[in-house]
Design an enzyme around this catalytic site. Structure first.
Site, PDB file in Angstrom:
ATOM      1  N   LYS A   2     -14.201 -54.578  79.227  1.00  0.00           N
ATOM      2  CA  LYS A   2     -12.938 -54.852  78.527  1.00  0.00           C
ATOM      3  C   LYS A   2     -12.176 -56.017  79.136  1.00  0.00           C
ATOM      4  O   LYS A   2     -11.304 -56.576  78.491  1.00  0.00           O
ATOM      5  CB  LYS A   2     -12.063 -53.596  78.491  1.00  0.00           C
ATOM      6  CG  LYS A   2     -12.744 -52.445  77.763  1.00  0.00           C
ATOM      7  CD  LYS A   2     -11.865 -51.738  76.772  1.00  0.00           C
ATOM      8  CE  LYS A   2     -12.757 -51.005  75.810  1.00  0.00           C
ATOM      9  NZ  LYS A   2     -12.312 -50.324  74.729  1.00  0.00           N
TER      10      LYS A   2
ATOM     11  N   LYS B  64     -21.327 -51.512  67.609  1.00  0.00           N
ATOM     12  CA  LYS B  64     -20.658 -50.370  66.973  1.00  0.00           C
ATOM     13  C   LYS B  64     -19.335 -50.796  66.338  1.00  0.00           C
ATOM     14  O   LYS B  64     -18.699 -51.750  66.783  1.00  0.00           O
ATOM     15  CB  LYS B  64     -20.472 -49.229  67.966  1.00  0.00           C
ATOM     16  CG  LYS B  64     -19.220 -49.258  68.766  1.00  0.00           C
ATOM     17  CD  LYS B  64     -19.094 -48.004  69.614  1.00  0.00           C
ATOM     18  CE  LYS B  64     -17.780 -48.005  70.355  1.00  0.00           C
ATOM     19  NZ  LYS B  64     -16.668 -47.397  69.646  1.00  0.00           N
TER      20      LYS B  64
ATOM     21  N   LYS C 274     -12.281 -49.934  66.806  1.00  0.00           N
ATOM     22  CA  LYS C 274     -10.928 -50.136  66.312  1.00  0.00           C
ATOM     23  C   LYS C 274     -10.254 -51.354  66.925  1.00  0.00           C
ATOM     24  O   LYS C 274      -9.304 -51.879  66.371  1.00  0.00           O
ATOM     25  CB  LYS C 274     -10.075 -48.884  66.519  1.00  0.00           C
ATOM     26  CG  LYS C 274      -9.833 -48.468  67.960  1.00  0.00           C
ATOM     27  CD  LYS C 274      -8.819 -47.340  68.004  1.00  0.00           C
ATOM     28  CE  LYS C 274      -9.158 -46.223  68.976  1.00  0.00           C
ATOM     29  NZ  LYS C 274      -9.205 -46.595  70.389  1.00  0.00           N
TER      30      LYS C 274
HETATM   31  P1  ATP Z   1     -11.759 -49.151  71.554  1.00  0.00           P
HETATM   32  O1  ATP Z   1     -12.259 -50.479  71.110  1.00  0.00           O
HETATM   33  O2  ATP Z   1     -10.291 -49.081  71.765  1.00  0.00           O
HETATM   34  O3  ATP Z   1     -12.571 -48.564  72.669  1.00  0.00           O
HETATM   35  P2  ATP Z   1     -13.133 -47.389  69.765  1.00  0.00           P
HETATM   36  O4  ATP Z   1     -13.158 -47.534  68.282  1.00  0.00           O
HETATM   37  O5  ATP Z   1     -14.373 -47.651  70.536  1.00  0.00           O
HETATM   38  O6  ATP Z   1     -11.940 -48.264  70.254  1.00  0.00           O
HETATM   39  P3  ATP Z   1     -12.528 -45.082  71.356  1.00  0.00           P
HETATM   40  O7  ATP Z   1     -11.066 -44.854  71.623  1.00  0.00           O
HETATM   41  O8  ATP Z   1     -13.378 -45.657  72.422  1.00  0.00           O
HETATM   42  O9  ATP Z   1     -12.621 -45.941  70.022  1.00  0.00           O
HETATM   43  O10 ATP Z   1     -13.196 -43.737  70.855  1.00  0.00           O
HETATM   44  C1  ATP Z   1     -12.479 -42.732  70.169  1.00  0.00           C
HETATM   45  C2  ATP Z   1     -13.451 -41.713  69.613  1.00  0.00           C
HETATM   46  O11 ATP Z   1     -14.152 -42.260  68.486  1.00  0.00           O
HETATM   47  C3  ATP Z   1     -14.537 -41.258  70.577  1.00  0.00           C
HETATM   48  O12 ATP Z   1     -14.765 -39.888  70.345  1.00  0.00           O
HETATM   49  C4  ATP Z   1     -15.746 -42.075  70.171  1.00  0.00           C
HETATM   50  O13 ATP Z   1     -16.954 -41.431  70.506  1.00  0.00           O
HETATM   51  C5  ATP Z   1     -15.546 -42.177  68.670  1.00  0.00           C
HETATM   52  N1  ATP Z   1     -16.114 -43.419  68.124  1.00  0.00           N
HETATM   53  C6  ATP Z   1     -15.671 -44.656  68.396  1.00  0.00           C
HETATM   54  N2  ATP Z   1     -16.338 -45.575  67.682  1.00  0.00           N
HETATM   55  C7  ATP Z   1     -17.263 -44.899  66.949  1.00  0.00           C
HETATM   56  C8  ATP Z   1     -18.277 -45.279  66.015  1.00  0.00           C
HETATM   57  N3  ATP Z   1     -18.454 -46.566  65.700  1.00  0.00           N
HETATM   58  N4  ATP Z   1     -19.035 -44.328  65.438  1.00  0.00           N
HETATM   59  C9  ATP Z   1     -18.841 -43.029  65.766  1.00  0.00           C
HETATM   60  N5  ATP Z   1     -17.916 -42.591  66.638  1.00  0.00           N
HETATM   61  C10 ATP Z   1     -17.125 -43.504  67.227  1.00  0.00           C
HETATM   62 MG    MG Z   2     -14.401 -47.448  72.844  1.00  0.00          MG
END
Ligand code: ATP
Ligand code: MG
Length: 345
Positions: free
Chosen positions: A119, A208, A211
């Site tokens: 990050k 993946k 967000k």
């Molecule tokens: P960031 O970029 O802030 O890390 P993120 O979208 O990766 O955002 P996280 O906060 O890391 O989100 O994850 C939140 C939840 O969503 C976790 O349970 C993670 O396993 C799930 N998750 C995140 N991205 C995915 C995806 N692309 N497909 C399925 N599950 C996901």
């Molecule tokens: Mg993440």
């Protein structure tokens, strides 16, 4: 004896994606509902974690409430007394314990965290100390409530191992202060191995859907205008093989769309694959997925608009009132251990 605690949270730094919904929120809510007889479920909004990377602070307060509403729209019951829904920053012990643990955490230890490396790389406007030591805050989030089980993705495994290490270090030095959460392996066993669901980015289906993606062009957010989301599906990257098969390596884009369609319909992937296997008109297939996304978002957003804000706020405030004494009891043990408070006789 109080019930063992399962603890989980999703960082409120942006609107959530359909990946977060199907891979994070829904399984979390299913778990909360199915385990709340035997376990205490702590679901929290890690609002202090929201700005380890830069955000628009004028939106944060609303974003936090919005995330709580999303849980409810996704089916979280507000009337279950074994499920707590709370905001981290409303329980000051999180910050206070973090400082104490910070002083027993090695600089080298934090430098090795792969999430920090990921990050912080490519961040042009400065990397914060908050991003560097957020695993310590995460350790406090877990240890304050004596939590045993924390459903987590692989990207958080290292932080859980750190939590165990720091808890063990404090206990060896000062006596029994903290409950040590279960190791990553037993977490996976407890929650079942099937945690690997990963929706991919629509533009670059080798990574993946996330967000915090910069452009958001390949990301479907729960708050997207349904018609705009449908357009994102129509412009998803596919391949030039011109025949639909589920093959993540050779056809990552098509495979991702098949996966998304199965999730939206709530059916097994095989069922969707059987329906489209061998078809050659990608445009027609995409249209089916686009329509389904549009319908899903329309329904979800309607449900979201119906969520009763005052009920959500009442739940948050009740949980926070209930949990403050538990968190403070752990904090007091830590303060006594390091000599900030007199030892109990
Ligand atoms: P960031 O970029 O802030 O890390 P993120 O979208 O990766 O955002 P996280 O906060 O890391 O989100 O994850 C939140 C939840 O969503 C976790 O349970 C993670 O396993 C799930 N998750 C995140 N991205 C995915 C995806 N692309 N497909 C399925 N599950 C996901
Ligand atoms: Mg993440």
């Amino acid at each position: 004896m109080s019930k063992p605690v399962i603890l989980t949270g999703i960082r409120a730094n942006n609107d959530l994606t359909i990946g977060n919904y199907f891979g994070g929120i829904l399984p979390m809510i299913d778990m909360a509902k199915s385990k709340s007889d035997e376990y205490q479920i702590n679901m929290f909004i890690p609002d202090l974690h929201s700005f380890t990377t830069p955000i628009d602070h004028s939106q944060l307060y609303e974003q936090i409430l919005h995330n709580a509403r999303l849980f409810v729209a996704a089916g979280l019951p507000l009337d279950n007394p074994n499920i707590f829904l709370y905001r981290q920053s409303y329980i000051p012990a999180h910050s206070e314990l973090t400082w104490i643990l910070d002083c027993f955490t090695g600089f080298g230890e934090m430098s090795r965290m792969t999430q920090f490396k990921d990050k912080s790389s490519g961040v042009s406007d400065g990397v914060s100390v908050g991003l560097f030591n957020y695993p310590v805050l995460m350790a406090s989030d877990i240890l304050l409530y004596n939590a045993k089980y924390i459903p987590l993705g692989d990207d958080q495994s290292q932080h859980l191992e750190f939590t165990r290490d720091i808890a063990d270090r404090m206990n060896s030095r000062f006596g029994d202060v903290f409950t040590i959460p279960e190791a990553v392996k037993s977490q996976h066993e407890f929650f079942g191995k099937d945690q690997g669901l990963r929706i991919k980015d629509l533009i670059d289906p080798t990574k993946k859907m996330s967000k915090s993606d910069e452009s958001g062009r390949g990301v479907i957010f729960l708050g997207d205008e349904p018609a705009v989301a449908a357009k994102k599906i129509m412009s998803a990257t596919t391949d030039d093989l011109a025949e639909i098969h589920f093959d993540r390596n050779k056809q990552p884009g098509i495979s991702n769309l098949l996966e998304i369609l199965a999730l939206l319909r709530g059916v097994k992937r095989d069922e969707v694959v059987a329906e489209f296997e061998g078809q050659t008109r990608y445009g027609d297939f995409k249209k089916v997925v686009a329509d389904e996304v549009e319908r899903f978002l329309t329904d979800f957003q309607t449900g979201l608009a119906d969520v009763d804000d005052s009920a959500v706020i009442a739940k948050l405030e009740q949980s926070e009132r209930d949990l403050v004494p538990i968190a403070e009891a752990t904090l007091l043990r830590a303060q006594q251990a390091v000599g900030l408070r007199p030892k109990a006789n």
